[in-house]
Design an enzyme around this catalytic site. Structure first.
Site, PDB file in Angstrom:
ATOM      1  N   VAL A  92      -8.529   5.906 -19.549  1.00  0.00           N
ATOM      2  CA  VAL A  92      -9.998   5.861 -19.657  1.00  0.00           C
ATOM      3  C   VAL A  92     -10.423   6.047 -21.119  1.00  0.00           C
ATOM      4  O   VAL A  92     -11.206   5.256 -21.662  1.00  0.00           O
ATOM      5  CB  VAL A  92     -10.648   6.942 -18.751  1.00  0.00           C
ATOM      6  N   ARG A 112      -1.021   4.913   0.612  1.00  0.00           N
ATOM      7  CA  ARG A 112      -0.078   3.801   0.796  1.00  0.00           C
ATOM      8  C   ARG A 112      -0.818   2.819   1.706  1.00  0.00           C
ATOM      9  O   ARG A 112      -1.016   3.105   2.886  1.00  0.00           O
ATOM     10  CB  ARG A 112       1.212   4.278   1.454  1.00  0.00           C
ATOM     11  N   ASP A 161      12.791   6.358 -10.214  1.00  0.00           N
ATOM     12  CA  ASP A 161      13.650   5.283  -9.708  1.00  0.00           C
ATOM     13  C   ASP A 161      13.182   3.895 -10.152  1.00  0.00           C
ATOM     14  O   ASP A 161      13.477   2.897  -9.490  1.00  0.00           O
ATOM     15  CB  ASP A 161      13.728   5.354  -8.174  1.00  0.00           C
ATOM     16  N   GLY A 214       2.843   7.662  -3.465  1.00  0.00           N
ATOM     17  CA  GLY A 214       2.956   9.124  -3.511  1.00  0.00           C
ATOM     18  C   GLY A 214       2.426   9.648  -4.832  1.00  0.00           C
ATOM     19  O   GLY A 214       2.755   9.122  -5.893  1.00  0.00           O
ATOM     20  N   GLY A 221       4.515   4.010  -8.341  1.00  0.00           N
ATOM     21  CA  GLY A 221       5.945   3.702  -8.284  1.00  0.00           C
ATOM     22  C   GLY A 221       6.218   2.273  -7.840  1.00  0.00           C
ATOM     23  O   GLY A 221       5.383   1.385  -8.072  1.00  0.00           O
ATOM     24  N   ASP A 222       7.343   2.062  -7.188  1.00  0.00           N
ATOM     25  CA  ASP A 222       7.743   0.681  -6.882  1.00  0.00           C
ATOM     26  C   ASP A 222       6.779  -0.031  -5.931  1.00  0.00           C
ATOM     27  O   ASP A 222       6.510  -1.225  -6.092  1.00  0.00           O
ATOM     28  CB  ASP A 222       9.197   0.607  -6.386  1.00  0.00           C
ATOM     29  N   ARG A 230       5.830  17.711  -5.265  1.00  0.00           N
ATOM     30  CA  ARG A 230       4.870  16.706  -5.734  1.00  0.00           C
ATOM     31  C   ARG A 230       3.650  17.336  -6.407  1.00  0.00           C
ATOM     32  O   ARG A 230       2.845  16.625  -7.018  1.00  0.00           O
ATOM     33  CB  ARG A 230       4.433  15.842  -4.546  1.00  0.00           C
ATOM     34  N   THR A 287       6.057   8.462 -10.665  1.00  0.00           N
ATOM     35  CA  THR A 287       6.646   8.869  -9.390  1.00  0.00           C
ATOM     36  C   THR A 287       7.651   9.970  -9.661  1.00  0.00           C
ATOM     37  O   THR A 287       8.360   9.917 -10.670  1.00  0.00           O
ATOM     38  CB  THR A 287       7.348   7.693  -8.668  1.00  0.00           C
ATOM     39  N   GLY A 338      13.551  12.561  -2.365  1.00  0.00           N
ATOM     40  CA  GLY A 338      14.247  11.375  -2.873  1.00  0.00           C
ATOM     41  C   GLY A 338      14.808  10.579  -1.707  1.00  0.00           C
ATOM     42  O   GLY A 338      15.957  10.742  -1.333  1.00  0.00           O
ATOM     43  N   ARG A 339      13.939   9.752  -1.115  1.00  0.00           N
ATOM     44  CA  ARG A 339      14.337   8.985   0.065  1.00  0.00           C
ATOM     45  C   ARG A 339      15.447   7.999  -0.278  1.00  0.00           C
ATOM     46  O   ARG A 339      16.365   7.801   0.473  1.00  0.00           O
ATOM     47  CB  ARG A 339      13.113   8.258   0.639  1.00  0.00           C
ATOM     48  N   ASP A 378      10.330  10.368  -8.225  1.00  0.00           N
ATOM     49  CA  ASP A 378      11.702   9.901  -7.942  1.00  0.00           C
ATOM     50  C   ASP A 378      12.451   9.362  -9.165  1.00  0.00           C
ATOM     51  O   ASP A 378      13.668   9.214  -9.120  1.00  0.00           O
ATOM     52  CB  ASP A 378      11.667   8.803  -6.870  1.00  0.00           C
TER      53      ASP A 378
HETATM   54  O1  F6P Z   1       6.657   9.711  -3.985  1.00  0.00           O
HETATM   55  C1  F6P Z   1       7.993   9.674  -3.717  1.00  0.00           C
HETATM   56  C2  F6P Z   1       8.289  10.547  -2.537  1.00  0.00           C
HETATM   57  O2  F6P Z   1       7.907  11.862  -2.828  1.00  0.00           O
HETATM   58  C3  F6P Z   1       9.722  10.487  -2.080  1.00  0.00           C
HETATM   59  O3  F6P Z   1      10.591  11.308  -2.817  1.00  0.00           O
HETATM   60  C4  F6P Z   1       9.580  10.921  -0.643  1.00  0.00           C
HETATM   61  O4  F6P Z   1      10.639  10.447   0.130  1.00  0.00           O
HETATM   62  C5  F6P Z   1       8.281  10.277  -0.248  1.00  0.00           C
HETATM   63  O5  F6P Z   1       7.531  10.140  -1.421  1.00  0.00           O
HETATM   64  C6  F6P Z   1       7.498  11.039   0.776  1.00  0.00           C
HETATM   65  O6  F6P Z   1       6.350  10.310   1.089  1.00  0.00           O
HETATM   66  P1  F6P Z   1       5.152  10.834   1.979  1.00  0.00           P
HETATM   67  O7  F6P Z   1       4.391  11.827   1.170  1.00  0.00           O
HETATM   68  O8  F6P Z   1       4.358   9.626   2.294  1.00  0.00           O
HETATM   69  O9  F6P Z   1       5.767  11.487   3.174  1.00  0.00           O
END
Ligand code: F6P
Length: 319
Positions: free
Chosen positions: A24, A72, A130, A11, A102-103, A253, A126, A171-172, A128
């Protein structure tokens, strides 16, 4: 080390561009060649690679999103996909990679460093917040401020029309944004995945408050804790009071990164290049008490413990 690659993955988060710029320009300063990989790990597999010079990162410090695009990658999760990515890395004579994300991005880095001989350094980016090993990830401060700005506006209409607003934030698996905006936005309650919550008890509080003459509420819900719609329905069913739901979603975002996120991006980008030059690999950069902190990818991706008791209690006292 002669030539490094940089990519953004997962994300997007505000400040990714500021991080790319720092990486860079710091690399060029060290006389390294730099290539940008488009669309994260998918771009590695598909050889979407661009040479980056000083001008490639002009006028992006203030821009949200990522000029390198992000994705992703499902293919990179397979061994075959990673083998193809490694072939592209070799073909393009890339000696090291800086992975911004992120992770999921760091897990990609773990796989690459374990399976192949390619140095990788992670830059935490990220909304989040996290990841372990850093008190802040790039983008999280901007996301909190964006959500807060929206909540301030919601407060105006909530107060005027004497309503209960349930605001769902991103914040999943993390209640970071929710907790921050609940305290910063003066919310009455917050539901996050890290804390047990009792909606009925919250409804009792609302009824009691209403008897005392309270007219409006803001309840924050992290998307990973519950659906805002479902919570609003429960509140109306229990209290017979009018509710409205706002899902802030991907608005959080976007946008121009805050000063904190830009400065963090500048510092961590520089640090990542320095680590590659020192021959390090499999590490993630971060900040703790304003000092640079370096941890292994494995530690960075472990479930981060969000301490919430004190701040939650304070939020309740202040409402
Ligand atoms: O990048 C983290 C995040 O924004 C989370 O908070 C959220 O749950 C997820 O990505 C949403 O992902 P996507 O944009 O793939 O729906």
């Amino acid at each position: 080390m002669k030539r490094i690659g940089v990519l953004t993955s997962g994300g997007d988060a505000p400040g990714m561009n500021a991080a790319i710029r720092s990486i860079v320009r710091c690399a060029l300063h060290e006389k390294l060649e730099v290539v940008g990989v488009l669309r994260g790990y998918d771009g590695l597999i598909n050889e979407e690679i661009r040479t980056m010079d000083h001008a490639s990162v002009s006028n992006i410090i203030n821009r949200g999103g990522t000029i390198l695009k992000t994705a992703r990658s499902a293919e990179f999760m397979t061994r075959e996909g990673r083998k193809r990515a490694m072939d592209v890395i070799r073909k393009n004579k890339i000696d090291g990679l800086v992975l911004i994300g992120g992770d999921g991005t760091y897990r990609g880095g773990i796989a690459l460093t374990e399976e192949f001989e390619i140095p990788c350094i992670g830059v935490p980016c990220t909304i989040d917040n996290d990841l372990n090993g850093t008190e802040a990830t790039i983008g999280s401060d901007t996301a909190v401020n964006t959500a807060l700005e929206a909540i301030d506006k919601i407060r105006d209409t909530a107060t005027s029309m004497e309503r209960i607003f349930v605001v769902e934030v991103m914040g999943r698996e993390s209640g970071f944004i929710a907790m921050q905006v609940a305290v910063g936005g003066g919310a009455e309650d917050v539901l996050i995945p890290e804390r047990k919550f009792d909606v009925e008890e919250m409804c009792h509080d609302i009824v009691e408050g209403n008897i005392r003459g309270k007219i409006s509420w803001i309840i924050i819900v992290a998307e990973g804790a519950a659906k805002g719609e479902a919570i609003a329905r429960q509140i109306t069913d229990f209290t017979s009071l009018e509710t409205r739901v706002v899902v802030l979603g991907h608005v959080q975002r976007g946008g121009s990164p805050t000063a904190q996120d830009r400065i963090l991006a500048a510092r961590l980008g520089a640090e990542a290049v320095g680590l590659l030059l020192k021959g390090e690999s499999g590490k993630a950069v971060g900040v703790v008490s304003d000092e640079i902190n370096i941890v292994d990818f494995e530690f960075a991706v472990r479930k981060k413990i969000l301490e919430t008791d004190k701040i939650y209690n304070l939020m309740k006292i202040l409402t």
